[in-house]
Structures are given as structure tokens and as C-alpha cells.
Design a protein around this motif. Structure first.
Motif, PDB file in Angstrom:
ATOM      1  N   SER A   1      46.758   3.831  19.469  1.00 19.83           N
ATOM      2  CA  SER A   1      48.227   4.205  19.125  1.00 19.83           C
ATOM      3  C   SER A   1      49.193   3.731  20.550  1.00 19.83           C
ATOM      4  O   SER A   1      48.591   3.812  21.736  1.00 19.83           O
ATOM      5  CB  SER A   1      48.326   5.713  19.099  1.00 19.83           C
ATOM      6  OG  SER A   1      47.844   6.125  20.281  1.00 19.83           O
ATOM      7  N   LEU A   2      50.305   3.595  20.272  1.00 15.45           N
ATOM      8  CA  LEU A   2      51.378   3.124  21.253  1.00 15.45           C
ATOM      9  C   LEU A   2      52.513   4.138  21.329  1.00 15.45           C
ATOM     10  O   LEU A   2      52.916   4.241  20.047  1.00 15.45           O
ATOM     11  CB  LEU A   2      51.616   1.628  21.367  1.00 15.45           C
ATOM     12  CG  LEU A   2      50.418   0.552  21.473  1.00 15.45           C
ATOM     13  CD1 LEU A   2      51.155  -0.777  21.141  1.00 15.45           C
ATOM     14  CD2 LEU A   2      50.043   0.796  22.685  1.00 15.45           C
ATOM     15  N   THR A   3      53.055   4.634  22.231  1.00 15.93           N
ATOM     16  CA  THR A   3      54.082   5.191  22.220  1.00 15.93           C
ATOM     17  C   THR A   3      55.244   4.960  23.447  1.00 15.93           C
ATOM     18  O   THR A   3      54.739   4.560  24.378  1.00 15.93           O
ATOM     19  CB  THR A   3      53.642   6.926  22.933  1.00 15.93           C
ATOM     20  OG1 THR A   3      52.845   7.224  21.557  1.00 15.93           O
ATOM     21  CG2 THR A   3      55.063   7.514  22.731  1.00 15.93           C
ATOM     22  N   TRP A   4      56.438   4.769  23.084  1.00 12.48           N
ATOM     23  CA  TRP A   4      57.673   4.475  23.866  1.00 12.48           C
ATOM     24  C   TRP A   4      58.522   5.638  23.951  1.00 12.48           C
ATOM     25  O   TRP A   4      59.221   5.859  22.941  1.00 12.48           O
ATOM     26  CB  TRP A   4      58.298   3.109  23.444  1.00 12.48           C
ATOM     27  CG  TRP A   4      59.407   2.746  24.184  1.00 12.48           C
ATOM     28  CD1 TRP A   4      60.811   2.889  23.954  1.00 12.48           C
ATOM     29  CD2 TRP A   4      59.452   2.108  25.511  1.00 12.48           C
ATOM     30  NE1 TRP A   4      61.500   2.512  25.132  1.00 12.48           N
ATOM     31  CE2 TRP A   4      60.927   1.823  25.755  1.00 12.48           C
ATOM     32  CE3 TRP A   4      58.617   1.407  26.501  1.00 12.48           C
ATOM     33  CZ2 TRP A   4      61.357   1.282  27.157  1.00 12.48           C
ATOM     34  CZ3 TRP A   4      58.928   0.843  27.329  1.00 12.48           C
ATOM     35  CH2 TRP A   4      60.289   0.681  27.762  1.00 12.48           C
ATOM     36  N   ASP A   5      58.796   6.196  25.128  1.00  8.32           N
ATOM     37  CA  ASP A   5      59.998   6.947  25.402  1.00  8.32           C
ATOM     38  C   ASP A   5      61.253   6.606  26.067  1.00  8.32           C
ATOM     39  O   ASP A   5      60.770   6.025  27.183  1.00  8.32           O
ATOM     40  CB  ASP A   5      59.331   8.397  25.896  1.00  8.32           C
ATOM     41  CG  ASP A   5      58.326   9.364  25.286  1.00  8.32           C
ATOM     42  OD1 ASP A   5      58.951   9.606  24.073  1.00  8.32           O
ATOM     43  OD2 ASP A   5      57.051   9.434  25.666  1.00  8.32           O
ATOM     44  N   HIS A   6      62.375   6.819  25.510  1.00 10.63           N
ATOM     45  CA  HIS A   6      63.522   6.415  26.422  1.00 10.63           C
ATOM     46  C   HIS A   6      64.541   7.317  26.623  1.00 10.63           C
ATOM     47  O   HIS A   6      65.033   7.656  25.517  1.00 10.63           O
ATOM     48  CB  HIS A   6      63.888   5.115  25.669  1.00 10.63           C
ATOM     49  CG  HIS A   6      64.811   4.346  26.427  1.00 10.63           C
ATOM     50  ND1 HIS A   6      65.682   3.462  26.024  1.00 10.63           N
ATOM     51  CD2 HIS A   6      65.496   4.473  27.915  1.00 10.63           C
ATOM     52  CE1 HIS A   6      66.426   2.978  26.882  1.00 10.63           C
ATOM     53  NE2 HIS A   6      66.278   3.667  28.038  1.00 10.63           N
ATOM     54  N   ASP A   7      64.904   7.696  27.702  1.00  9.69           N
ATOM     55  CA  ASP A   7      65.963   8.647  28.074  1.00  9.69           C
ATOM     56  C   ASP A   7      67.221   7.789  28.027  1.00  9.69           C
ATOM     57  O   ASP A   7      67.574   7.226  29.169  1.00  9.69           O
ATOM     58  CB  ASP A   7      65.738   9.445  29.022  1.00  9.69           C
ATOM     59  CG  ASP A   7      64.611  10.845  28.767  1.00  9.69           C
ATOM     60  OD1 ASP A   7      64.445  10.892  27.612  1.00  9.69           O
ATOM     61  OD2 ASP A   7      63.893  11.038  29.604  1.00  9.69           O
ATOM     62  N   VAL A   8      68.220   7.581  27.139  1.00  8.43           N
ATOM     63  CA  VAL A   8      69.172   6.533  27.160  1.00  8.43           C
ATOM     64  C   VAL A   8      70.322   7.158  28.336  1.00  8.43           C
ATOM     65  O   VAL A   8      70.768   6.677  28.976  1.00  8.43           O
ATOM     66  CB  VAL A   8      69.741   6.259  25.701  1.00  8.43           C
ATOM     67  CG1 VAL A   8      70.909   5.363  25.973  1.00  8.43           C
ATOM     68  CG2 VAL A   8      68.786   5.505  24.875  1.00  8.43           C
ATOM     69  N   ASN A   9      70.669   8.397  27.914  1.00  7.98           N
ATOM     70  CA  ASN A   9      71.585   9.263  28.882  1.00  7.98           C
ATOM     71  C   ASN A   9      71.057  10.565  28.609  1.00  7.98           C
ATOM     72  O   ASN A   9      70.082  10.964  28.082  1.00  7.98           O
ATOM     73  CB  ASN A   9      72.877   8.864  28.621  1.00  7.98           C
ATOM     74  CG  ASN A   9      73.248   9.037  27.096  1.00  7.98           C
ATOM     75  OD1 ASN A   9      72.837  10.185  26.710  1.00  7.98           O
ATOM     76  ND2 ASN A   9      73.754   8.288  26.491  1.00  7.98           N
ATOM     77  N   LYS A  10      71.818  11.469  29.387  1.00 10.00           N
ATOM     78  CA  LYS A  10      71.625  12.969  29.353  1.00 10.00           C
ATOM     79  C   LYS A  10      71.656  13.530  27.935  1.00 10.00           C
ATOM     80  O   LYS A  10      71.340  14.631  27.667  1.00 10.00           O
ATOM     81  CB  LYS A  10      72.335  13.860  30.300  1.00 10.00           C
ATOM     82  CG  LYS A  10      73.862  13.966  29.894  1.00 10.00           C
ATOM     83  CD  LYS A  10      74.410  14.449  31.112  1.00 10.00           C
ATOM     84  CE  LYS A  10      76.233  14.671  30.743  1.00 10.00           C
ATOM     85  NZ  LYS A  10      76.699  15.460  31.860  1.00 10.00           N
ATOM     86  N   ASN A  11      72.377  12.981  27.072  1.00 12.74           N
ATOM     87  CA  ASN A  11      72.538  13.304  25.595  1.00 12.74           C
ATOM     88  C   ASN A  11      71.710  12.736  24.588  1.00 12.74           C
ATOM     89  O   ASN A  11      71.566  13.267  23.518  1.00 12.74           O
ATOM     90  CB  ASN A  11      74.189  13.230  25.333  1.00 12.74           C
ATOM     91  CG  ASN A  11      75.027  13.845  26.288  1.00 12.74           C
ATOM     92  OD1 ASN A  11      75.833  13.282  26.948  1.00 12.74           O
ATOM     93  ND2 ASN A  11      75.015  15.316  26.141  1.00 12.74           N
ATOM     94  N   PHE A  12      71.238  11.609  25.077  1.00 13.34           N
ATOM     95  CA  PHE A  12      70.461  10.925  23.759  1.00 13.34           C
ATOM     96  C   PHE A  12      69.307  10.206  24.187  1.00 13.34           C
ATOM     97  O   PHE A  12      69.041   9.799  25.210  1.00 13.34           O
ATOM     98  CB  PHE A  12      71.229  10.000  23.279  1.00 13.34           C
ATOM     99  CG  PHE A  12      70.720   9.010  21.996  1.00 13.34           C
ATOM    100  CD1 PHE A  12      70.508   9.639  20.853  1.00 13.34           C
ATOM    101  CD2 PHE A  12      70.087   7.797  22.160  1.00 13.34           C
ATOM    102  CE1 PHE A  12      69.854   8.905  19.815  1.00 13.34           C
ATOM    103  CE2 PHE A  12      69.188   7.275  21.309  1.00 13.34           C
ATOM    104  CZ  PHE A  12      69.392   7.845  19.961  1.00 13.34           C
ATOM    105  N   SER A  13      68.017  10.391  23.460  1.00 12.70           N
ATOM    106  CA  SER A  13      66.884  10.090  23.815  1.00 12.70           C
ATOM    107  C   SER A  13      66.032   9.578  22.376  1.00 12.70           C
ATOM    108  O   SER A  13      66.455  10.203  21.448  1.00 12.70           O
ATOM    109  CB  SER A  13      65.911  11.100  24.701  1.00 12.70           C
ATOM    110  OG  SER A  13      65.787  12.085  24.007  1.00 12.70           O
ATOM    111  N   TYR A  14      64.830   8.824  22.498  1.00 14.71           N
ATOM    112  CA  TYR A  14      64.239   8.599  21.375  1.00 14.71           C
ATOM    113  C   TYR A  14      62.722   8.115  21.824  1.00 14.71           C
ATOM    114  O   TYR A  14      62.502   7.996  22.896  1.00 14.71           O
ATOM    115  CB  TYR A  14      64.867   7.451  20.703  1.00 14.71           C
ATOM    116  CG  TYR A  14      64.838   5.992  21.570  1.00 14.71           C
ATOM    117  CD1 TYR A  14      63.608   5.133  21.138  1.00 14.71           C
ATOM    118  CD2 TYR A  14      65.888   5.453  22.224  1.00 14.71           C
ATOM    119  CE1 TYR A  14      63.427   4.015  21.961  1.00 14.71           C
ATOM    120  CE2 TYR A  14      65.724   4.329  22.703  1.00 14.71           C
ATOM    121  CZ  TYR A  14      64.629   3.499  22.522  1.00 14.71           C
ATOM    122  OH  TYR A  14      64.602   2.431  23.313  1.00 14.71           O
TER     123      TYR A  14
END
Length: 300
Positions: free
Chosen positions: A1-14
Motif C-alpha cells: 500500500s502507498l499513502t500520500w498526505d498533503h497539507d495544502v494550507n491551514k484550511n485544506f488537506s488531503y
């Protein structure tokens, strides 16, 4: 399995996760008499999927969690079901709104929904509303109301097999279950003690139940009408003291057959468990001593 976490800014992440699982084995099962129930029978299945989950936050703590699911799975259990199964593609979209309540900042409230569709044209939409709020000190109220959708298991549809001297026959005409569910209760969390007492109520259309059709032969059927399952549950936990803790729980269940109004088969009116646990160090090693009591189970 592979996982990618990204906090785009303080209001949005995926979060994006993808996985591929494959199992293969051979099953051998020998009876006390020496005869083989299964001898080197192949078992194969694989499961591939992707999940995209997003989080959008604003204000003092409002949040929307939303995303998409994709799953692709297949299995071969000819020794059990008599045939392979077609590959299934499953698509789903989900969302949950978690508001911040300025007048009750410690209250956790959520409104959720999920739509699922499969390649064989089965589809469902389920929703759920849940809340957990403090009462006084470490005590709290917890409740939820929502719907459910459950597809028949492969064994219930096609599995003709024998185990423990009993024979189970599949029913390919089974329909999925639809349910409406309510749960509410109060509890408390202290340092060395926690407890919970609650009530539950479920209405199920097309409940799938195991039924007896002979002295040692069983099959599965959909119960006609609305099946009502209601009851109460209590649980408590003490410890840990010197790495030892004690858990106990009990449930009283009234399950009314939609056909007859009588208690459903295979669902006891009472069951209880008690578990004495020992955990060493970080909890990776330990031992459990558990006792369980199950009340009368009806067969007609």
C-alpha cells in the motif's frame, strides 16, 4: 500500500491511499475419523483499491470531510462455493459535516452520508447523524441515528458446505438488508474506571437469518416485513492496576421476527462477558482470561 498526505494550507488537506492485496493458499481439513473434508484445495483472492479523502476547515472549528472510494476485488473458492466469482468493481462517494458549536464547544456533532454503486448494478445510500457531549465532569451522552445497507455474504448466497456435523445450503435469491438504527446512552471515563449504559433500536427490512430446515441442515432466508431489534447494553472496565484490568459487559435483546412476532432464531435474549486482562510493558504481550454466558437461543 502507498499513502500520500498533503497539507495544502491551514484550511485544506488531503490524503490519497492506494493498495493491492493478494492471497493464495491451500486448505486441508481432516476429520477425527481420518477422512479429508478438504485436501489441498486452492484459495485465491485479490483486492485493489484507491481512496481519496479531503478535509476542509474554517471558522473556529467547522470541518467537512469528503472523498471517493474505488475497490476492485475477486475470489476463487471452488472447494467451498462450487464456482469462481466475477470480478466486482465498487465506487463510492462520501461526505461528513462536523460543525463547531460556539455554545457547546466540547460537543462533537457529525452529519454523514455515503453513496455506493457496484458493477453488478447494486447501489445504496446510507446516512448517519451522531453526537457526543459532556454532561458533568467526566460523564457524557452519546447517541446516533442513521440507516444501513448490507449485502448478502458469498457463503449465504452460494455456499453449500458441511462443518461440525451440520450442513449449510446457500440461497441465491437473498435480497440485501436495509436498516434504520437508533442508539443512545450515557457513560463516564475516569482514570481507573469507565462505564456505559445504552439503549438501541433497529428496524431491518429483508433481515438475513440462518434457519433450520432439518435436524442438522440449515439455510438462509430474508425475513418478511420489518424486523424490530431493541434492547439495552451495559459495560464497565476497571484498571489497569499492576498491568491487570477487568472488563465486563452485558446485553438484553428483544428481536421480533417480522413474519411471526416471535423471538428471532439464533439471537439470544441475554448475553454477557467478563474478561481479565494482563498486559506487559507497552501492551504488545499479555494474556486474557475470558468467560461468556449466552442465554436461550431459539430454533424452530
Amino acid at each position: 500500500s502507498l499513502t500520500w498526505d498533503h497539507d495544502v494550507n491551514k484550511n485544506f488537506s488531503y490524503n490519497l491511499t492506494t493498495y493491492y492485496h493478494r492471497w493464495w493458499a491451500e486448505l486441508t481439513q481432516q476429520q477425527i475419523s481420518g477422512a479429508y473434508s478438504y485436501n489441498h484445495e486452492p484459495v485465491e483472492c485479490d483486492d485493489f483499491g484507491m481512496n481519496l479523502k479531503t478535509s476542509t476547515q474554517w471558522g473556529q472549528g467547522h470541518e467537512i470531510v469528503a472523498g471517493l472510494d474505488y475497490r476492485n476485488y475477486w475470489g476463487s473458492f471452488k472447494w467451498f462455493y462450487g464456482n469462481d466469482f466475477d470480478r466486482v468493481h465498487e465506487y463510492a462517494g462520501f461526505a461528513s459535516y462536523r460543525p463547531y458549536l460556539s455554545f457547546a464547544p466540547d460537543t462533537k456533532l457529525a452529519f454523514s452520508g455515503r453513496y455506493t454503486r457496484t458493477s453488478d448494478d447494486a447501489s445504496s445510500f446510507v446516512w448517519d447523524t451522531s453526537v457526543k457531549t459532556p454532561i458533568a465532569g467526566p460523564t457524557y451522552f452519546r447517541g446516533s441515528v442513521g440507516t444501513g445497507f448490507t449485502l448478502p455474504l458469498l457463503a449465504e448466497l452460494s455456499g453449500d458446505f458441511s462443518i461440525g456435523g451440520n450442513t449449510y445450503l446457500g440461497n441465491p435469491d437473498l435480497e440485501p438488508e436495509d436498516s434504520f438504527n437508533i442508539q443512545a446512552g450515557i457513560g463516564g471515563d475516569w482514570k481507573y474506571f469507565n462505564c456505559y449504559a445504552g439503549y438501541f433500536y433497529n428496524e431491518v427490512d429483508n433481515l438475513i437469518q440462518t434457519v433450520s430446515i432439518g435436524p442438522t441442515t440449515y439455510t438462509y432466508k430474508n425475513v418478511e416485513g420489518k424486523t424490530k431489534i431493541k434492547g439495552a447494553e451495559v459495560s464497565a472496565s476497571v484498571g489497569p492496576f499492576y498491568n491487570v484490568s477487568l472488563d465486563a459487559g452485558a446485553a438484553w435483546t428483544e428481536a421480533e421476527d417480522g413474519d411471526t412476532g416471535e423471538q428471532l432464531e439464533q439471537i439470544p435474549e441475554f448475553n454477557g462477558t467478563i474478561n481479565l486482562k494482563y498486559r506487559y510493558g507497552t501492551g504488545r504481550f499479555g494474556a486474557d482470561l475470558m468467560a461468556q454466558y449466552t442465554g436461550d437461543i431459539y430454533e424452530r
